[in-house]
Design a protein around this motif. Sequence first.
Motif, PDB file in Angstrom:
ATOM      1  N   VAL B  39      -3.395 -18.553  -7.156  1.00  0.00           N
ATOM      2  CA  VAL B  39      -3.521 -17.279  -6.189  1.00  0.00           C
ATOM      3  C   VAL B  39      -4.611 -17.059  -5.035  1.00  0.00           C
ATOM      4  O   VAL B  39      -4.518 -16.682  -4.150  1.00  0.00           O
ATOM      5  N   LEU B  45      -8.216 -14.743  -1.493  1.00  0.00           N
ATOM      6  CA  LEU B  45      -6.919 -14.903  -2.109  1.00  0.00           C
ATOM      7  C   LEU B  45      -5.707 -15.230  -0.985  1.00  0.00           C
ATOM      8  O   LEU B  45      -6.362 -15.266   0.093  1.00  0.00           O
ATOM      9  N   SER B  46      -4.840 -15.990  -1.652  1.00  0.00           N
ATOM     10  CA  SER B  46      -3.847 -16.496  -0.354  1.00  0.00           C
ATOM     11  C   SER B  46      -2.569 -16.795  -1.148  1.00  0.00           C
ATOM     12  O   SER B  46      -2.472 -17.452  -1.737  1.00  0.00           O
ATOM     13  N   THR B  47      -1.828 -16.558   0.195  1.00  0.00           N
ATOM     14  CA  THR B  47      -0.321 -16.900  -0.624  1.00  0.00           C
ATOM     15  C   THR B  47       0.138 -17.939   0.473  1.00  0.00           C
ATOM     16  O   THR B  47       0.930 -18.794  -0.257  1.00  0.00           O
ATOM     17  N   VAL B  50       2.400 -20.563  -2.249  1.00  0.00           N
ATOM     18  CA  VAL B  50       3.554 -19.686  -2.194  1.00  0.00           C
ATOM     19  C   VAL B  50       4.344 -20.571  -1.449  1.00  0.00           C
ATOM     20  O   VAL B  50       5.556 -20.539  -1.826  1.00  0.00           O
ATOM     21  N   GLU B  51       4.272 -19.691  -0.318  1.00  0.00           N
ATOM     22  CA  GLU B  51       4.996 -19.822   1.183  1.00  0.00           C
ATOM     23  C   GLU B  51       5.456 -20.691   0.784  1.00  0.00           C
ATOM     24  O   GLU B  51       6.300 -21.105   1.515  1.00  0.00           O
ATOM     25  N   PHE B 255       2.133 -25.154  -7.801  1.00  0.00           N
ATOM     26  CA  PHE B 255       2.556 -23.974  -7.938  1.00  0.00           C
ATOM     27  C   PHE B 255       4.361 -24.287  -8.527  1.00  0.00           C
ATOM     28  O   PHE B 255       4.954 -23.934  -9.325  1.00  0.00           O
TER      29      PHE B 255
END
Lengths: 363, 567
Positions: B39, B45-47, B50-51, B255
Amino acid sequence: MARLTLDHVTKSFADFDAVKDVSIDVGDGEFLAVLGPSGCGKTTLLRLVAGFEKVTSGEIRIGGDVVSNSGGSVAPEKRRVGIVFQNYALWPHMSVAENIGYSLKVARLDKAVARQKVEDALALVNLQGLGERRPANLSGGQRQRVALARCLVAAPSLVLFDEPLANLDVHLRASMEDEFAAFHKRTGTTIVYITHDQAEAMALADRIAVMDHGRLAQLATPRELYHEPANEMVASFISQGILLPADVLTGEEGGHCKVRVLGRELVVRCRPGERPRAAARLCCRSADIEISADASGFDGLVKRAVYQGGAARIEFVPAAGPDLTLHFEQPDPVVLESGAQARLRIKSGWLIPATGTARDDAG
Amino acid sequence: MSARIRESRGQEMVLTAVVAVVIVLLSLLPMLCLIKEIVAPGGVLSTVAVEAGLRSPATWIATWHTLVVGIGGTLLAVLSGTLVAVLVSLTDMRGRSALVLCYVMPLMIAPQVTALAWLQLFGPASPFLKLFGAAPPLGTKNPLYSTSGIILLLGVQYGPLVFLLVRAGLRKLPRELVEAARAGGANWFTVLVTIVLPLMTPSIMTAAALAFVSCVGNFGIPAFLGIPANYLVLPTLIYQKLAGGGPAVLGETAFLSVLIGIIAMAGILAQEVTSRRRDYRISSTSLPAEPYELGRWRQIVQAGMWLLIMLVLVLPLFGLVLTSLVPGYGIALTAKTATLDNYRFVLFEHDAANRAFFNSFWLSIAAAFFAVIVAVPVGYLIAWGKQRWVRLLNLSVELPYALPGVVLAIASLLLFLRPIPLTGIQLYNTVWIILYAYLARFLVLALRPTISGYHQIDRALEEAAQVAGAGLFTRMRTIVFPLVAPAAIAGGLLIFMTALSELTVSALLWSSGSETIGVVMFSFEQGGDSNYAAAMSVITVAVTFMLMLVTNLLAPHLPSGVLPWRD
Ligand SMILES: Nc1ncnc2c1ncn2[C@@H]1O[C@H](COP(=O)(O)OP(=O)(O)OP(=O)(O)O)[C@@H](O)[C@H]1O
Ligand SMILES: [Mg+2]
């Protein structure tokens, strides 16, 4: 409807005989109760009849067909017997209706016919409208009824009950007892009913088989069992009979003979053909004992007096037999107290037959 | 008076605090670390991670493969395990305990050893096939290097797991439920289908969920069978990425490991949901049903069962032993060529293998020892404690084991990548990080038997000591520990056996100097030195067998079910 015959049936687990040489003939439509202390082999006997256990020796016949002998055994599903277990054994994954209809489904009965039969069975045990419930959502009495309906729906010729009321409370027990009696009357099914409750057995059964350590102690009508026990075990087991040493003084005459008990002579009931002998045993019930002031009585000590409401249970040790205990009930006003001296009289009794074996009156 | 109250409270609080610290360190901290990395890598905070993961096609291919072998392996395991459980539990088959012992054995053998053994059995170099001259020509592809090969071995590995759970369920099946059906006219097969199996669905579901989690998280089998065929599942994908990219790709692998975690959790949730609708709690203390008489089928069924044992246990192990005796790849085994050189090499000559034996032994002993010591107080709080949070406690200890090992390994890496704050101690790239992961992962193996040990002990024994004036620590030492010790120690032995040839965790955490047996075995096999790998496998299997025999001596003092291979 079928007659059930057990012919010298023995069942051993390893080297322990759970059922020993038992012969019983249950007539067509008869209600037989099997009574006995815990561990005497009642359940084993029932499981032998149902086919869940194999006989070690002897033979079992249902309706004239041999179903078990030492050579082999008809599978339980081929015996057409119904069975009601003490713990109900309802299948938790099926609804009440599915439980009841199981044997019809297994027999591949037409669906509509089966549904009707299930409805009828539910009505028979007064459970209309509960078909869709799960067994878990029923009360104990209702579960017992479902178990009964499940066993009846296939119209078995022989129904076996293993202590069906043991898990119910007193009130429910009485009403279920009535229902069993009514059911038996209505259908005329042959029933073998196991219980350790004497009152239940007496109330329901045509005849009672008393078992003791795997053996058949006596097979007789409730009345006969009470009044004429065939041996000491039955005498003391049924209604807490009191056993007293006796000498037979005269031969039998008109069903009676004269005996000496605790130093006093009295006339008691006995089997035909009794002859004078020593070291016999007399069975008397608490109702046969009364307080007496005259010479026919014997002295002794009141060991205990337990007030039970309306009457007291008195335990009495006669002076002539210090290791014997007699008990009887004294109605109010209770005058005897523990430690008191008293004089009692035996009114009557039953002379235990010398052979001590069951009289086979199954005929 | 109040001083005494304070003393007993104090001891209780110390116990609770110690347990809490252990649980936080071993179970909550690594999981939190993992989630944070996904997360908020680097604290923001960063995606991105995940991306990036979602965009990579490799992710989706591996996920698909994971699902395919996971579901396939689970189905095979459930079918075979249930069938064996039904035959063993409900029929009058002979030789039951020997059969159970043999059938459950693959569970005690590390997956990569199973994989190696089967590979040796069917490959072109198979000394076993060569005995009959039936080996395919050199250069032929081993049929096990395939999806179905992986599924087959997963089924073989985890069938026993299903077996154990279903058998435990069948033992609790009251005989009246079966007998009522038979009295209703149903034959044995009908009873099985309409009564027994429906009643067993909760057990079967639980077993299926467990098998699914194990299949999805398995590394050894897809590593040995899938990597050569370039068939990657998530755990092997993570391994390859980490082996190629080092700490730089940690975010990406975090991830992927969470993805495995999610798939595993989905399996467990599916089981929860289905079994909530079918809660047939059977509460009865009745005897189990009389075994069904197979009659003339008995011989056939028995023969079939032993054939199965031959196939899943005896032949693969035999193949393994044969391979370990062959001097080199593809050489036929004869009285002349047979040699113990491979054993000499791995035991005395090869440095890494030497270190591996040393490392694995002391790691396993340390993990087992620690787990036994911790399991006693933790089990005490869970089994006898009055606090409400103990259920959570139990859950959090189960978590690292319930989740695939890869997840824990990545979490440990994230946790210890940087030196521990304040102390500056560096665990990364040392053997200690493996020890940490072992402690976290295997604690529950000692805890479960200990808890069932507690449930078997009459609490009054401890209370009597309490009345006699013994404080909590005194009671623990003099009364509680001696009573639960056999169960806890049996759990410790299970840990030792499992950790000895462990691969999943150490494959991701090892560094030069901290190799484990599993890791060296794996690198031998990858380098084509199957003979050395086989020799190492034979040694570990032999040690495991020996330990099983030793553990059996404890059996009379153990709650039933603690030793899986004992019937
Ligand atoms: N499968 C078995 N193996 C060994 N012994 C058994 C088995 N089943 C029953 N027994 C023994 O046979 C004896 C009779 O058992 P049974 O269950 O028939 O008694 P019971 O008269 O029904 O008793 P209760 O009134 O307590 O139900 C007991 O001593 C019991 O321990
Ligand atoms: Mg019984």
